[in-house]
Design a protein around this motif. Structure first.
Motif, PDB file in Angstrom:
ATOM      1  N   SER A   1       0.686  -0.952   0.567  1.00 17.22           N
ATOM      2  CA  SER A   1       0.225  -0.299  -0.149  1.00 17.22           C
ATOM      3  C   SER A   1       0.559   0.827   0.289  1.00 17.22           C
ATOM      4  CB  SER A   1      -0.485  -0.178   0.960  1.00 17.22           C
ATOM      5  OG  SER A   1      -1.466   1.118   1.530  1.00 17.22           O
ATOM      6  N   ARG A   2       1.157   1.984  -0.499  1.00 14.53           N
ATOM      7  CA  ARG A   2       1.484   3.170  -0.885  1.00 14.53           C
ATOM      8  C   ARG A   2       1.149   4.485   0.285  1.00 14.53           C
ATOM      9  NH1 ARG A   2       6.190   6.317  -3.161  1.00 14.53           N
ATOM     10  NH2 ARG A   2       5.179   8.060  -4.190  1.00 14.53           N
ATOM     11  N   GLU A   3      -0.109   4.047   0.448  1.00 11.18           N
ATOM     12  CA  GLU A   3      -0.465   5.310   0.959  1.00 11.18           C
ATOM     13  C   GLU A   3       0.249   4.894   2.725  1.00 11.18           C
ATOM     14  OE1 GLU A   3      -5.507   6.037   2.634  1.00 11.18           O
ATOM     15  OE2 GLU A   3      -4.917   5.465   0.177  1.00 11.18           O
ATOM     16  N   GLU A   4      -0.324   3.143   3.363  1.00  8.09           N
ATOM     17  CA  GLU A   4       0.436   3.086   4.161  1.00  8.09           C
ATOM     18  C   GLU A   4       1.736   3.910   4.315  1.00  8.09           C
ATOM     19  OE1 GLU A   4      -0.493  -0.456   5.082  1.00  8.09           O
ATOM     20  OE2 GLU A   4      -3.085  -0.536   4.924  1.00  8.09           O
ATOM     21  N   LEU A   5       3.035   3.256   3.407  1.00  7.03           N
ATOM     22  CA  LEU A   5       3.879   3.487   3.063  1.00  7.03           C
ATOM     23  C   LEU A   5       4.595   4.535   3.192  1.00  7.03           C
ATOM     24  CD1 LEU A   5       6.676   2.184   2.400  1.00  7.03           C
ATOM     25  CD2 LEU A   5       6.618   3.151   0.192  1.00  7.03           C
ATOM     26  N   VAL A   6       4.367   5.591   2.633  1.00  7.33           N
ATOM     27  CA  VAL A   6       3.885   7.078   2.808  1.00  7.33           C
ATOM     28  C   VAL A   6       3.583   7.818   4.252  1.00  7.33           C
ATOM     29  CG1 VAL A   6       2.875   9.493   1.927  1.00  7.33           C
ATOM     30  CG2 VAL A   6       3.683   7.754   0.279  1.00  7.33           C
ATOM     31  N   GLN A   7       1.947   7.478   4.582  1.00 10.32           N
ATOM     32  CA  GLN A   7       1.990   7.226   5.999  1.00 10.32           C
ATOM     33  C   GLN A   7       3.310   7.109   6.753  1.00 10.32           C
ATOM     34  OE1 GLN A   7      -0.726   9.603   6.904  1.00 10.32           O
ATOM     35  NE2 GLN A   7       0.891  10.112   8.952  1.00 10.32           N
ATOM     36  N   ALA A   8       3.682   6.136   7.019  1.00 16.32           N
ATOM     37  CA  ALA A   8       4.548   5.228   7.985  1.00 16.32           C
ATOM     38  C   ALA A   8       5.757   6.145   7.555  1.00 16.32           C
ATOM     39  CB  ALA A   8       4.480   3.657   7.606  1.00 16.32           C
ATOM     40  N   THR A   9       6.305   6.497   6.307  1.00 14.46           N
ATOM     41  CA  THR A   9       7.264   7.136   6.449  1.00 14.46           C
ATOM     42  C   THR A   9       7.903   8.303   7.149  1.00 14.46           C
ATOM     43  OG1 THR A   9       8.106   5.030   4.758  1.00 14.46           O
ATOM     44  CG2 THR A   9       9.539   7.474   4.981  1.00 14.46           C
ATOM     45  N   THR A  10       7.095   9.377   6.603  1.00 12.13           N
ATOM     46  CA  THR A  10       6.219  10.328   7.233  1.00 12.13           C
ATOM     47  C   THR A  10       6.308  10.547   8.836  1.00 12.13           C
ATOM     48  OG1 THR A  10       4.957  11.269   5.721  1.00 12.13           O
ATOM     49  CG2 THR A  10       4.904  12.608   7.018  1.00 12.13           C
ATOM     50  N   ASN A  11       5.524   9.730   9.650  1.00  9.66           N
ATOM     51  CA  ASN A  11       5.794   9.436  10.693  1.00  9.66           C
ATOM     52  C   ASN A  11       6.782   9.273  11.430  1.00  9.66           C
ATOM     53  OD1 ASN A  11       3.216  10.461  10.828  1.00  9.66           O
ATOM     54  ND2 ASN A  11       2.472   8.669  11.222  1.00  9.66           N
ATOM     55  N   ASP A  12       7.767   8.244  10.612  1.00 10.36           N
ATOM     56  CA  ASP A  12       8.765   7.545  11.264  1.00 10.36           C
ATOM     57  C   ASP A  12      10.050   7.965  10.163  1.00 10.36           C
ATOM     58  OD1 ASP A  12       8.281   7.408  13.948  1.00 10.36           O
ATOM     59  OD2 ASP A  12       6.584   5.747  13.660  1.00 10.36           O
ATOM     60  N   PRO A  13      10.308   8.482   9.243  1.00  8.21           N
ATOM     61  CA  PRO A  13      11.961   8.643   8.709  1.00  8.21           C
ATOM     62  C   PRO A  13      12.909   7.680   9.312  1.00  8.21           C
ATOM     63  CG  PRO A  13      11.567  10.360   8.966  1.00  8.21           C
ATOM     64  CD  PRO A  13      10.447   9.717  10.011  1.00  8.21           C
ATOM     65  N   THR A  14      13.102   6.697   8.204  1.00  7.51           N
ATOM     66  CA  THR A  14      14.718   5.659   8.861  1.00  7.51           C
ATOM     67  C   THR A  14      15.144   5.776   7.651  1.00  7.51           C
ATOM     68  OG1 THR A  14      13.599   3.604   7.393  1.00  7.51           O
ATOM     69  CG2 THR A  14      12.924   4.016  10.492  1.00  7.51           C
ATOM     70  N   TRP A  15      15.227   6.181   6.411  1.00  6.94           N
ATOM     71  CA  TRP A  15      16.130   6.328   5.533  1.00  6.94           C
ATOM     72  C   TRP A  15      15.925   7.918   4.907  1.00  6.94           C
ATOM     73  CZ3 TRP A  15      16.731   2.675   0.921  1.00  6.94           C
ATOM     74  CH2 TRP A  15      17.624   2.929   0.397  1.00  6.94           C
ATOM     75  N   ILE A  16      16.891   8.639   4.526  1.00  7.74           N
ATOM     76  CA  ILE A  16      17.331   9.335   3.674  1.00  7.74           C
ATOM     77  C   ILE A  16      18.537   8.835   2.719  1.00  7.74           C
ATOM     78  CG2 ILE A  16      18.313  10.708   5.356  1.00  7.74           C
ATOM     79  CD1 ILE A  16      16.418  13.596   4.493  1.00  7.74           C
ATOM     80  N   HIS A  17      18.874   9.985   1.534  1.00  7.45           N
ATOM     81  CA  HIS A  17      19.257   9.043   0.759  1.00  7.45           C
ATOM     82  C   HIS A  17      20.233  10.834  -0.220  1.00  7.45           C
ATOM     83  CE1 HIS A  17      21.861   7.220  -2.371  1.00  7.45           C
ATOM     84  NE2 HIS A  17      21.292   7.223  -2.913  1.00  7.45           N
ATOM     85  N   PHE A  18      20.683  10.943  -0.432  1.00  5.68           N
ATOM     86  CA  PHE A  18      21.612  12.255  -0.738  1.00  5.68           C
ATOM     87  C   PHE A  18      21.394  12.277  -1.895  1.00  5.68           C
ATOM     88  CE2 PHE A  18      21.289  14.014   3.617  1.00  5.68           C
ATOM     89  CZ  PHE A  18      20.958  14.743   3.071  1.00  5.68           C
TER      90      PHE A  18
END
Length: 136
Positions: free
Chosen positions: A25-42
Motif C-alpha cells: 500500500s503506497r498510502e500506508e508506506l508514505v504515512q509510515a515514512t512521514t511519521n517515522d523516517p528511517t532512511w534519507i538518501h542524498f
C-alpha cells in the motif's frame, strides 16, 4: 496513462500494459515514512532510482520492511520539481534483459523528494524535522 498516484486506482490498465506495480500500500508506506523516517538518501539521480530505490521496492513487495526512502538533492536541485514532483515521487524502471526483452516496473519506494540546498524554505524545514526524528 500518466505516472501519478492515480495509477493505484486504475492498476488494471497498467498491468494490462505489462507494467508491474508495487504489491504494498503506497498510502500506508508514505504515512509510515512521514511519521517515522528511517532512511534519507542524498543524490536523486537515475542511478539511485534504478538501483537502491528498486532494491528497497523488492524488500517492500516481500513485506520485509515497512518504510520508504526520502531523497534529498543538493547538487542538482532542479531534478526535484522536474523528475519527482510531477510524478508524485514515482518513477518507471525499464530493465533490458539478456534475451532482449524488457521488464517495466513502477518504483514507488520513494516517499518524499526534497531540495537540500541550504535554507530552501519548506524543504529545508522538513529536512530539519527528519534529522531530529529518533527513528532516523
Amino acid at each position: 496513462m500518466k505516472l501519478t498516484q492515480d495509477i493505484f486506482a486504475n492498476s488494471e490498465a497498467w498491468e494490462q500494459a505489462g507494467i508491474a506495480l508495487p504489491s504494498f500500500s503506497r498510502e500506508e508506506l508514505v504515512q509510515a515514512t512521514t511519521n517515522d523516517p528511517t532512511w534519507i538518501h542524498f543524490g536523486a539521480g537515475n542511478i539511485f532510482r534504478a538501483f537502491p530505490a528498486a532494491v528497497l521496492q523488492e524488500v517492500l513487495n516481500k513485506g520485509d520492511y515497512d518504510k520508504g526512502v526520502i531523497v534529498a538533492e543538493g547538487f542538482d536541485p532542479e531534478i526535484i520539481p522536474k523528475a519527482y514532483q510531477p510524478f508524485d515521487n514515482l518513477s518507471l524502471l525499464v530493465t533490458l534483459k539478456a534475451d532482449g526483452t524488457t521488464e517495466t516496473t513502477v518504483v514507488a519506494s520513494i516517499t518524499e523528494a526534497l531540495d537540500a540546498t541550504i535554507g530552501t524554505g519548506e524543504d529545508w524545514e522538513r529536512l530539519e524535522q527528519i534529522f531530529i526524528a529518533p527513528s532516523l
